[in-house]
Design a protein around this motif. Structure first.
Motif, PDB file in Angstrom:
ATOM      1  N   HIS A 126      23.255  59.932   5.662  1.00  0.00           N
ATOM      2  CA  HIS A 126      22.437  60.056   6.868  1.00  0.00           C
ATOM      3  C   HIS A 126      22.461  58.765   7.689  1.00  0.00           C
ATOM      4  N   THR A 127      22.318  57.649   6.980  1.00  0.00           N
ATOM      5  CA  THR A 127      22.294  56.347   7.664  1.00  0.00           C
ATOM      6  C   THR A 127      23.619  56.069   8.368  1.00  0.00           C
ATOM      7  N   ALA A 128      24.719  56.357   7.679  1.00  0.00           N
ATOM      8  CA  ALA A 128      26.044  56.105   8.258  1.00  0.00           C
ATOM      9  C   ALA A 128      26.266  56.972   9.492  1.00  0.00           C
ATOM     10  N   HIS A 129      25.858  58.238   9.404  1.00  0.00           N
ATOM     11  CA  HIS A 129      26.047  59.149  10.537  1.00  0.00           C
ATOM     12  C   HIS A 129      25.226  58.697  11.743  1.00  0.00           C
ATOM     13  N   LEU A 130      23.988  58.272  11.466  1.00  0.00           N
ATOM     14  CA  LEU A 130      23.114  57.825  12.541  1.00  0.00           C
ATOM     15  C   LEU A 130      23.665  56.571  13.212  1.00  0.00           C
ATOM     16  N   LYS A 131      24.183  55.639  12.415  1.00  0.00           N
ATOM     17  CA  LYS A 131      24.757  54.411  12.974  1.00  0.00           C
ATOM     18  C   LYS A 131      25.996  54.720  13.824  1.00  0.00           C
ATOM     19  N   ALA A 132      26.783  55.693  13.378  1.00  0.00           N
ATOM     20  CA  ALA A 132      27.975  56.076  14.140  1.00  0.00           C
ATOM     21  C   ALA A 132      27.584  56.655  15.499  1.00  0.00           C
ATOM     22  N   LEU A 133      26.545  57.503  15.500  1.00  0.00           N
ATOM     23  CA  LEU A 133      26.077  58.082  16.755  1.00  0.00           C
ATOM     24  C   LEU A 133      25.553  56.999  17.689  1.00  0.00           C
ATOM     25  N   GLU A 134      24.813  56.033  17.128  1.00  0.00           N
ATOM     26  CA  GLU A 134      24.276  54.936  17.947  1.00  0.00           C
ATOM     27  C   GLU A 134      25.401  54.085  18.538  1.00  0.00           C
ATOM     28  N   ALA A 135      26.452  53.846  17.739  1.00  0.00           N
ATOM     29  CA  ALA A 135      27.575  53.039  18.224  1.00  0.00           C
ATOM     30  C   ALA A 135      28.238  53.726  19.413  1.00  0.00           C
ATOM     31  N   GLU A 136      28.399  55.045  19.330  1.00  0.00           N
ATOM     32  CA  GLU A 136      28.980  55.801  20.434  1.00  0.00           C
ATOM     33  C   GLU A 136      28.098  55.720  21.677  1.00  0.00           C
ATOM     34  N   LEU A 137      26.770  55.805  21.470  1.00  0.00           N
ATOM     35  CA  LEU A 137      25.847  55.718  22.599  1.00  0.00           C
ATOM     36  C   LEU A 137      25.880  54.329  23.234  1.00  0.00           C
ATOM     37  N   ASN A 138      25.995  53.288  22.398  1.00  0.00           N
ATOM     38  CA  ASN A 138      26.079  51.914  22.913  1.00  0.00           C
ATOM     39  C   ASN A 138      27.273  51.738  23.840  1.00  0.00           C
ATOM     40  N   ILE A 139      28.405  52.321  23.467  1.00  0.00           N
ATOM     41  CA  ILE A 139      29.620  52.212  24.280  1.00  0.00           C
ATOM     42  C   ILE A 139      29.419  52.899  25.628  1.00  0.00           C
ATOM     43  N   LEU A 140      28.821  54.100  25.589  1.00  0.00           N
ATOM     44  CA  LEU A 140      28.574  54.844  26.836  1.00  0.00           C
ATOM     45  C   LEU A 140      27.636  54.072  27.754  1.00  0.00           C
ATOM     46  N   ILE A 141      26.596  53.458  27.187  1.00  0.00           N
ATOM     47  CA  ILE A 141      25.622  52.721  28.002  1.00  0.00           C
ATOM     48  C   ILE A 141      26.261  51.462  28.600  1.00  0.00           C
ATOM     49  N   ALA A 142      27.135  50.812  27.831  1.00  0.00           N
ATOM     50  CA  ALA A 142      27.852  49.646  28.370  1.00  0.00           C
ATOM     51  C   ALA A 142      28.739  50.069  29.549  1.00  0.00           C
ATOM     52  N   ASP A 143      29.393  51.241  29.399  1.00  0.00           N
ATOM     53  CA  ASP A 143      30.213  51.764  30.495  1.00  0.00           C
ATOM     54  C   ASP A 143      29.350  52.052  31.719  1.00  0.00           C
ATOM     55  N   LYS A 144      28.168  52.637  31.484  1.00  0.00           N
ATOM     56  CA  LYS A 144      27.274  52.972  32.597  1.00  0.00           C
ATOM     57  C   LYS A 144      26.833  51.707  33.329  1.00  0.00           C
ATOM     58  N   THR A 145      26.494  50.665  32.576  1.00  0.00           N
ATOM     59  CA  THR A 145      26.072  49.404  33.185  1.00  0.00           C
ATOM     60  C   THR A 145      27.171  48.828  34.077  1.00  0.00           C
ATOM     61  N   ALA A 146      28.409  48.858  33.566  1.00  0.00           N
ATOM     62  CA  ALA A 146      29.533  48.306  34.328  1.00  0.00           C
ATOM     63  C   ALA A 146      29.776  49.104  35.604  1.00  0.00           C
ATOM     64  N   VAL A 147      29.728  50.426  35.504  1.00  0.00           N
ATOM     65  CA  VAL A 147      29.976  51.270  36.684  1.00  0.00           C
ATOM     66  C   VAL A 147      28.848  51.120  37.698  1.00  0.00           C
ATOM     67  N   LYS A 148      27.596  51.004  37.217  1.00  0.00           N
ATOM     68  CA  LYS A 148      26.475  50.814  38.143  1.00  0.00           C
ATOM     69  C   LYS A 148      26.606  49.505  38.916  1.00  0.00           C
ATOM     70  N   GLN A 149      27.044  48.458  38.224  1.00  0.00           N
ATOM     71  CA  GLN A 149      27.229  47.177  38.896  1.00  0.00           C
ATOM     72  C   GLN A 149      28.350  47.279  39.944  1.00  0.00           C
ATOM     73  N   GLU A 150      29.439  47.970  39.572  1.00  0.00           N
ATOM     74  CA  GLU A 150      30.543  48.174  40.520  1.00  0.00           C
ATOM     75  C   GLU A 150      30.069  48.985  41.719  1.00  0.00           C
ATOM     76  N   GLN A 151      29.271  50.021  41.445  1.00  0.00           N
ATOM     77  CA  GLN A 151      28.747  50.873  42.511  1.00  0.00           C
ATOM     78  C   GLN A 151      27.885  50.066  43.481  1.00  0.00           C
ATOM     79  N   TRP A 152      27.029  49.195  42.946  1.00  0.00           N
ATOM     80  CA  TRP A 152      26.142  48.392  43.795  1.00  0.00           C
ATOM     81  C   TRP A 152      26.946  47.434  44.665  1.00  0.00           C
ATOM     82  N   GLN A 153      28.016  46.842  44.123  1.00  0.00           N
ATOM     83  CA  GLN A 153      28.842  45.941  44.917  1.00  0.00           C
ATOM     84  C   GLN A 153      29.525  46.689  46.066  1.00  0.00           C
TER      85      GLN A 153
END
Length: 412
Positions: free
Chosen positions: A227-254
């Protein structure tokens, strides 16, 4: 209420802070609209009217945020201590009575937010109508002009290029948002499937409506490595998506800043030829108002979800006969849940206070530009005012626009 709407907004208590950049942009974009269109008396009147209406609407929004603050404080200072007392004395009926009070508080907030969202919707239609009025007046004036000069053609070409780039980033951001919602929902469902097998975690999930903290408690309480391993894997995937969102939002604002600059150059060129510029900044005002409305709808959905969680807590924990007998046994888990819930709700209250302060400042100071008519400004004074507004737009903290509501509470 679809769970997918709640997936992101409930990750942490700070999602209301997204109101800050949206409200700041609204005032500054009104200022630019005023500078661009204020040389035409009829259009100056239209902009002034809509800006004052927005100012008043922000005052109503502040009152709603204040109610959220007071309710959060009531949960922390009144409900949670009373629930602790009920659990310690093993009096489930008393707990049900306290939960009923909380339900009344929350229902009142939901009604308030619904009313304010309706006001934003009506106001946005008024702004859209004003934009149409400006466009019509521009069409009437432009009939006298047979061709654009070279400078305006070059500006238009760059505006179209920026518009295309902005559309591309917007589509990219929309796709990432869908993936974040989907992944958050997946984490939410998996986390809650685990809490169903643990009465202690089930109580915690009812009192703490922020999924990030529920995930942390699962790490602390569940000993199943799979359970712990699966949850950490899901969180890692979400972290990557959020980092992508942050980068695109900054590009959009510029890109948005570049578009604003080209729009102002077009406005300046139009002034020199006594043309009415496009009401582009009014369109952006509508987008900012819509963003505020979306966040307030999130707030309404959030409180509806909290009401449902408290109802489930009452029905399953304090009313269900099969669980009343376990109340004494679960006392320690329940009291631990109350402690963490208190911290989470205090954090949410802080976010609401920041939003309240922002609305107060927007109501008080952000619309002082209406005190001076743009037609009274010389070219140099106009340019100085424009540069000042542009600088304040650039200083809006884009990373802050991607708030803790989008960031996992647990990092890798």
């Amino acid at each position: 209420m679809a769970d997918s709407k709640m997936a992101v907004s409930q990750w942490s208590p700070g999602f209301v802070q997204e109101l800050l950049p949206a409200a700041q942009k609204t005032a500054l974009l009104y200022n630019l609209s005023y500078l661009c269109l204020g040389n035409f008396s009829n259009l100056e009147r239209i902009i002034r009217t809509r800006a004052v209406e927005t100012q008043l609407l922000f005052g109503s929004s502040d009152a709603t945020m204040l109610k959220c603050i007071l309710t959060s404080e009531n949960l922390v200072q009144s409900l949670f201590p009373m629930l602790v007392t009920a659990v310690e004395k093993n009096k489930p009926i008393l707990a049900v009575k306290f939960l009923e009070k909380a339900r009344i508080w929350i229902k009142d907030i939901i009604n308030d937010v619904e009313r304010i969202v309706e006001k934003y919707e009506l106001h946005n239609k008024d702004v859209a109508s004003s934009t149409s009025d400006v466009i019509q007046e521009k069409i009437d004036t432009d009939k006298k002009i047979t061709e654009q000069d070279q400078e305006l053609k070059m500006i238009k070409k760059n505006q179209n290029k920026m518009k295309s780039e902005l559309q591309k980033t917007t589509e990219e951001l929309t796709e990432i948002e869908k993936k974040i919602n989907s992944k958050s929902q997946e984490i939410q469902e998996f986390a809650r499937s685990i809490t169903k097998t643990s009465k202690g975690l089930g109580i915690f999930a009812a009192i703490v409506p922020f999924i990030g903290l529920i995930v942390k408690s699962i790490y602390d309480a569940v000993n199943d490595p799979e359970h712990t391993a699966h949850l950490k894997a899901l969180e890692a995937e979400l972290n990557i998506l959020i980092a992508d969102k942050t980068a695109v939002k900054q590009e959009q604002w510029q890109i948005e800043l570049q578009m604003i600059d080209w729009q102002m150059k077009a406005a300046r060129a139009s002034f020199d030829r006594n043309l009415i510029p496009d009401p582009i900044h009014l369109n952006e005002v509508q987008k900012s108002l819509t963003r505020i409305q979306e966040i307030l709808i999130q707030l309404k959905n959030f409180w509806e979800n909290v009401a449902q969680l408290l109802d489930n807590l009452e029905q399953k924990t304090f009313v269900g006969e099969d669980l009343i007998e376990d109340l004494a046994e679960l006392k320690d888990e329940f009291l631990d849940s109350i402690k963490i819930a208190t911290e989470a709700w205090c954090c949410f209250g802080v976010g609401c206070k920041r939003a309240s302060v922002m609305f107060k400042l927007q109501t008080k100071d952000a619309y002082k530009f209406l005190e001076v008519s743009p037609s009274s400004l010389s070219k140099d004074e106009w340019q100085i005012e424009y540069e000042s507004v542009k600088k304040r737009l650039e200083e809006i903290d884009t990373p802050q626009a991607v708030t803790s509501s989008d960031k996992p509470a647990i990092s890798e």
